[in-house]
Design an enzyme around this catalytic site. Structure first.
Site, PDB file in Angstrom:
ATOM      1  N   CYS A 131     -21.277   5.866   1.564  1.00  0.00           N
ATOM      2  CA  CYS A 131     -20.856   4.550   2.316  1.00  0.00           C
ATOM      3  C   CYS A 131     -20.352   5.408   3.629  1.00  0.00           C
ATOM      4  O   CYS A 131     -20.257   4.678   4.664  1.00  0.00           O
ATOM      5  CB  CYS A 131     -19.919   3.961   1.701  1.00  0.00           C
ATOM      6  SG  CYS A 131     -20.467   3.049   0.187  1.00  0.00           S
ATOM      7  N   HIS A 168     -24.364  -2.504  -4.224  1.00  0.00           N
ATOM      8  CA  HIS A 168     -25.456  -2.101  -3.557  1.00  0.00           C
ATOM      9  C   HIS A 168     -26.561  -1.358  -4.391  1.00  0.00           C
ATOM     10  O   HIS A 168     -25.895  -0.813  -5.417  1.00  0.00           O
ATOM     11  CB  HIS A 168     -25.415  -0.958  -2.541  1.00  0.00           C
ATOM     12  CG  HIS A 168     -24.687  -1.744  -1.141  1.00  0.00           C
ATOM     13  ND1 HIS A 168     -23.517  -1.347  -0.584  1.00  0.00           N
ATOM     14  CD2 HIS A 168     -25.050  -2.591  -0.327  1.00  0.00           C
ATOM     15  CE1 HIS A 168     -23.304  -2.140   0.360  1.00  0.00           C
ATOM     16  NE2 HIS A 168     -24.174  -2.855   0.513  1.00  0.00           N
TER      17      HIS A 168
END
Ligand code: GLY
Length: 250
Positions: free
Chosen positions: A245, A160
């Site tokens: 996350c 990401h």
């Protein structure tokens, strides 16, 4: 200023999630202890923490960041890019709808929250293996309705966008060499390649959470004068997960 966090406990099948890390299988009991310590750190930052119970259908379900983009005005519910993760967002949408207007990313858009880096009123949206241009376009249109700006950034390596760069507030960024030039004119700490995991750190109010075990990064960050809390993340790292996350903050 954030006042709340949503997290989800890892399930017993946590080791069955998606990973590219080659760091071995996570120890479930240790992951639970690290998750509890992470929740304690959030509470220390002044947040009321909602802990959702594990959902055994989704081994990656503890990585709640990927399921929503939360702003003061709206919660955008994502359509996760990995098929195995699609559906994780439903329970998050239910919880967030108690606090916010919610808007969904629609097919064929895909979007993971890990690809969305907020810098004050601007959102950088990573185009990655998980987030496609249609997902980015939908997010950008939704955010524009609430007065936010956005731009796209290609993510060529790594999972990401936020695997490689974080905004630390006060105009400071921390980045791996990959995104060292991303924000022109900003003050950016460039990490050594062998400590690149620590680019994923998490600013919460007056505190900065950084992963334990990255001494060079720790020294560089300490120089900026943040209140640092180190959190052990070894078991989540094995599953390609980082500090951002594990929570949704608002
Ligand atoms: N294991 C986290 C992810 O791949 O999304």
């Amino acid at each position: 200023m954030h006042t709340r966090a949503i997290v989800r406990r890892p399930g017993r099948n946590f080791a069955g999630g998606i990973t590219t890390s080659n760091l071995g299988k996570p120890d479930y009991e240790k992951a639970l202890r690290q998750h509890a310590a992470y929740c304690d750190a959030l509470a220390r930052c002044g947040l009321a923490v909602t802990v959702l119970k594990a959902d055994e259908r989704y081994p990656d379900g503890c990585f709640v960041e990927d399921t929503a983009i939360v702003t003061r005005d709206v919660a955008v519910i994502t359509r996760p890019g990995a098929l195995a993760r699609r559906g994780e967002e439903k329970e998050i949408a239910r919880v967030l709808s108690g606090y916010f207007e919610t808007v969904m990313i629609e097919e064929p858009g895909t979007l993971d929250g890990g690809d969305v880096l907020r810098v004050e009123g601007h959102f950088y949206i990573g185009i990655s293996g998980r987030t496609n241009r249609e997902g980015a376009r939908q997010l950008s249109d939704i955010l524009a309705r609430y007065g936010y700006t956005s731009s796209e950034k290609e993510v060529r390596d790594g999972l990401h966008l936020k695997s490689d760069i974080a905004y630390l507030g006060r105009g400071n960024f921390i980045s791996t060499p990959v995104f060292s030039e991303m924000v022109q004119g900003a003050s950016t700490i460039i990490l050594d390649n062998d400590e690149s995991y620590s680019a994923n750190c998490l600013l919460i109010n007056d505190y900065l959470l950084i992963p334990g075990g990255f001494p060079q990064s720790g020294k560089k960050i300490a120089d900026l004068g943040y209140n640092i809390i180190e959190v052990e993340m070894s078991e989540f790292r094995k599953m390609d997960g980082g500090l951002t996350c594990l929570s949704l903050l608002f």
